[in-house]
Design an enzyme around this catalytic site. Structure first.
Site, PDB file in Angstrom:
ATOM      1  CD  GLU A  76      -2.890   1.282   0.307  1.00 30.40           C
ATOM      2  OE1 GLU A  76      -2.395   1.660  -0.774  1.00 30.40           O
ATOM      3  OE2 GLU A  76      -4.110   1.263   0.527  1.00 30.40           O
ATOM      4  CG  ASP A  77      -0.787   4.760  -1.707  1.00 32.60           C
ATOM      5  OD1 ASP A  77      -1.468   4.294  -0.765  1.00 32.60           O
ATOM      6  OD2 ASP A  77      -1.277   5.485  -2.591  1.00 32.60           O
TER       7      ASP A  77
ATOM      8  CG  ASP B  66      -4.537   9.744   6.497  1.00 28.00           C
ATOM      9  OD1 ASP B  66      -3.910  10.287   7.410  1.00 28.00           O
ATOM     10  OD2 ASP B  66      -5.461  10.320   5.891  1.00 28.00           O
TER      11      ASP B  66
ATOM     12  CG  PHE C 230      -2.472  16.270   0.174  1.00 32.24           C
ATOM     13  CD1 PHE C 230      -3.473  15.393   0.579  1.00 32.24           C
ATOM     14  CD2 PHE C 230      -2.169  16.357  -1.178  1.00 32.24           C
ATOM     15  CE1 PHE C 230      -4.162  14.626  -0.353  1.00 32.24           C
ATOM     16  CE2 PHE C 230      -2.857  15.594  -2.113  1.00 32.24           C
ATOM     17  CZ  PHE C 230      -3.853  14.724  -1.705  1.00 32.24           C
TER      18      PHE C 230
ATOM     19  NE  ARG D 169      -3.102   8.234  -9.599  1.00 35.01           N
ATOM     20  CZ  ARG D 169      -3.680   8.017  -8.424  1.00 35.01           C
ATOM     21  NH1 ARG D 169      -2.955   7.717  -7.365  1.00 35.01           N
ATOM     22  NH2 ARG D 169      -4.990   8.106  -8.293  1.00 35.01           N
TER      23      ARG D 169
END
Ligand code: 5GP
Length: 171
Positions: free
Chosen positions: A96-97, A100, A149, A162
């Site tokens: 997973e990137d 959060d 962010f 991206r």
């Protein structure tokens, strides 16, 4: 993209990902094959770089999850693209990137666990640890980052950015 500050340069990302790959290989020593589940879209970039640095035999799978309401992490998650294979009795590595609130990963782990794999481990590139709302165990973490962010290296801003080769953040 304007106003993007560098958080991690390409070389820093690759160096850390290499370390993660070595650790993963060590832990999977003696395991015949690992099913790597990359979570679309963001984790694609990290997944490619990670598995290329691993020596363990892998089978690559992709899944896509989606939350009902916009970009907010509401916890209302659905499977948008499911697995193509049966994972019963298999060794699973979720890639997973970012984690959060933890809701996405918690949902995914529980969803996959219901299919009775042998083991489930998780590798995430970025961890916004201070934002966690639900407890999820992560086995391999690239970087613990502040609550900013981030964009680039798979991370998007309204689907854009991206392909920026480094991880930047918006001030
Ligand atoms: P969680 O369910 O852990 O709250 O949310 C994880 C998801 O939130 C990630 O898969 C990603 O889509 C999104 N996300 C959280 N922080 C960021 C960020 O800084 N940048 C981007 N582009 N997406 C983020």
């Amino acid at each position: 993209m304007e106003n993007l500050k560098v958080m991690y340069k390409e070389e820093e990302l690759q160096k850390r990902i290499r370390e993660m790959a070595e650790e993963i290989d060590k832990d999977y020593a003696g395991t015949k094959e690992v099913i790597v589940i990359s979570v679309l879209k963001g984790a694609v970039f990290f997944t490619v770089d990670l598995v290329k640095k691993m020596k363990t035999d892998i089978i690559l799978e992709v899944m896509q999850l989606s939350s009902y309401s916009g970009t907010e992490s509401t916890g209302n998650i659905i499977v948008k693209k499911d697995l193509d294979c049966n994972i019963e009795g298999k060794d699973i590595l979720i890639v997973e990137d970012i984690i959060d609130t933890g809701r996405t990963l918690k949902y995914l782990k529980e969803y996959l666990a219901s299919k009775n794999p042998n083991t489930i481990k998780v590798a995430v590139l970025m961890d916004k640890a201070e934002r966690r709302e639900v407890k999820v165990d992560v086995d391999y973490t690239g970087f613990v980052i502040p609550n900013k962010f981030i964009v680039g290296y798979g991370f998007d801003y309204d689907e854009k950015g991206r392909n920026i080769p480094y991880v930047g953040y918006i001030e």
